[in-house]
Design an enzyme around this catalytic site. Structure first.
Site, short mmCIF file in Angstrom:
data_model
loop_
_atom_site.label_atom_id
_atom_site.label_comp_id
_atom_site.label_asym_id
_atom_site.label_seq_id
_atom_site.Cartn_x
_atom_site.Cartn_y
_atom_site.Cartn_z
N LYS A 93 27.97 52.74 31.30
CA LYS A 93 28.34 51.33 31.41
C LYS A 93 29.30 51.13 32.58
O LYS A 93 29.82 52.09 33.15
CB LYS A 93 28.98 50.86 30.10
CG LYS A 93 30.21 51.64 29.71
CD LYS A 93 30.74 51.20 28.36
CE LYS A 93 31.98 52.02 28.00
NZ LYS A 93 32.62 51.54 26.76
N ARG A 125 36.69 46.20 16.02
CA ARG A 125 36.09 45.47 17.14
C ARG A 125 34.70 45.06 16.68
O ARG A 125 34.57 44.22 15.79
CB ARG A 125 36.06 46.34 18.40
CG ARG A 125 37.45 46.79 18.87
CD ARG A 125 37.39 47.44 20.25
NE ARG A 125 36.33 48.44 20.34
CZ ARG A 125 36.06 49.16 21.42
NH1 ARG A 125 36.75 48.96 22.52
NH2 ARG A 125 35.09 50.05 21.43
N TYR A 142 56.75 44.58 50.39
CA TYR A 142 57.03 43.28 49.79
C TYR A 142 58.14 43.37 48.75
O TYR A 142 58.21 44.32 47.96
CB TYR A 142 55.77 42.75 49.10
CG TYR A 142 54.76 42.14 50.03
CD1 TYR A 142 55.10 41.12 50.92
CD2 TYR A 142 53.43 42.57 50.00
CE1 TYR A 142 54.16 40.56 51.76
CE2 TYR A 142 52.47 42.00 50.83
CZ TYR A 142 52.85 41.00 51.71
OH TYR A 142 51.92 40.44 52.53
N MET A 196 47.71 44.40 48.85
CA MET A 196 46.28 44.18 48.67
C MET A 196 45.44 45.15 49.50
O MET A 196 44.44 45.69 49.03
CB MET A 196 45.92 42.74 49.03
CG MET A 196 44.44 42.42 48.83
SD MET A 196 44.00 40.75 49.37
CE MET A 196 44.87 39.76 48.15
#
Length: 378
Positions: free
Chosen positions: A45, A143, A265, A318
């Site tokens: 998956k 679940r 940053y 990023m």
């Protein structure tokens, strides 16, 4: 060695190397751990945990795997185009009104609720045939899955089932990554108890951890996932699996940082001494998670440069990451050279710990912008 890319290699900021032979070897290792006639399936998956569904499916099928588990129907339909003869289960079950697609493409839903079971059995009654599907019984993870009471009642209700009989009954371990957790034994005992009247139907409980926990958990079919891709099945201890993936990022610039200056940053990391840093062309947009960055209060992750550890400095951006290469030989810091961000020397589970997550998240997030190379990791 093969390359599958849209652009020349030099234009990519990062490189994702995937070793299909290691993937096949991991599946064969796990298959060899299984007791008796237990079949070893494969969970592929989420695009085979980020490494590429088509490559993984073909590799595992050639190694001997015949049963595959994906999550959603679209993954199953894509897989059917690649493996026309495989058994394919969709773990997320039967979405409303989609049964015709499952039948047309010979996909087996894992029925995870009474409503799904009712819809599938109605289909079987309307055609007068037993269309293959699995039934999921919840043994404690809360679940998907019928409750034990729902499962026992439904499986004994001939009027409900009609011609339907499951091809598989399964459950899922909640605490397999901690093999000594008492939840594992509770789930095992409950699974045995609730499925005992239907033991003629193949049963499945073991994921990667269940395979390694021993024959009590194996039943008729195991469905390993993370271990196939070199990840850790257990939170602690030795990982016997071969690494399958390596992530490298290209050095863009090397520069000096005087003591007292900050990096990145938010000015969260301060140079405590004269530093040399290297900025590499990969970041959280490439799946190198922002949470693994460093501050003055807590260390972050690290990369490796030909045997030399290079800690992350400051926040992960990023598109780039800054590394402390003060103690790395200068001849290894060429502009354009590659740095190992994850791979044989930087285990996904180890770097994930700095990001307060697990290797699953790292693997499934990797490399949308990377060059993809298939071959040995060395």
């Amino acid at each position: 060695m093969s390359v599958s890319n849209s652009f020349p290699s030099g234009l990519y900021g990062g490189r994702l190397t995937i070793d299909p032979k290691a993937l096949a070897a991991n599946w064969m290792f796990l298959a060899g751990k299984l007791a008796g006639e237990t079949e070893c399936a494969a969970a592929i998956k989420a695009d085979a945990y980020g490494l590429g569904q088509e490559m993984a499916a073909k590799t595992l099928f050639e190694a001997g795997c015949r049963t595959f588990f994906v999550a959603v129907p679209t993954e199953a339909l894509a897989l059917r185009k690649v493996l026309p003869d495989a058994v394919i289960y969709a773990l997320d079950g039967l979405f409303p009104g989609t049964a015709a697609h499952f039948l047309e493409h010979d996909i087996r839903p894992v029925l995870g609720s009474l409503e799904e079971l009712q819809e599938w059995t109605a289909l079987c009654k309307s055609t007068g045939r037993n269309h293959p599907a699995a039934v999921h019984v919840d043994t404690g993870i809360h679940r998907l899955g019928l409750s034990p009471a729902e499962f026992s009642a439904a499986m004994s209700d001939k009027a409900l089932l009609g011609p339907f009989e499951p091809t598989l009954v399964m459950s899922h371990l909640a605490c397999g990554s901690t093999p000594d957790h008492p939840m594992n034994r509770r789930q095992l005992d409950l699974f045995r108890e609730v499925t005992a009247p239907f033991a003629h139907i193949p049963r499945s409980l073991a994921n990667s951890a269940g395979v390694l926990m021993g024959p009590d958990y194996h039943f008729d079919l195991a469905r390993p996932g993370i271990s196939l891709y070199g990840g850790r099945a257990f939170d602690t201890g030795f990982n016997p699996m071969r690494p399958v993936v390596k992530v490298e990022a290209r050095i863009m610039i090397v520069r000096e940082v005087p003591p007292g200056d900050t990096i990145g940053y938010g000015a969260k990391q301060t140079a405590k001494r004269p530093l040399r840093n290297a900025v590499v062309a990969a970041g959280y947009a490439d799946g190198l998670l922002r949470r693994a960055g460093s501050t003055d209060e807590r260390p972050g992750g690290f990369a490796m440069i030909e045997g030399h550890r290079a800690p992350i400095l400051g926040r992960i951006s990023m598109d780039m990451i800054t590394l402390d290469v003060t103690d790395v030989p200068e001849n290894l810091l060429r502009r354009g050279a590659f740095v190992e961000m994850l791979g044989p020397h930087v285990a996904a589970a180890d770097i994930a710990a700095y990001a307060e997550t697990i290797d699953y998240e790292y693997l499934t997030s990797l490399g949308r912008r990377f060059e993809r190379v298939y071959g040995p990791l060395t």
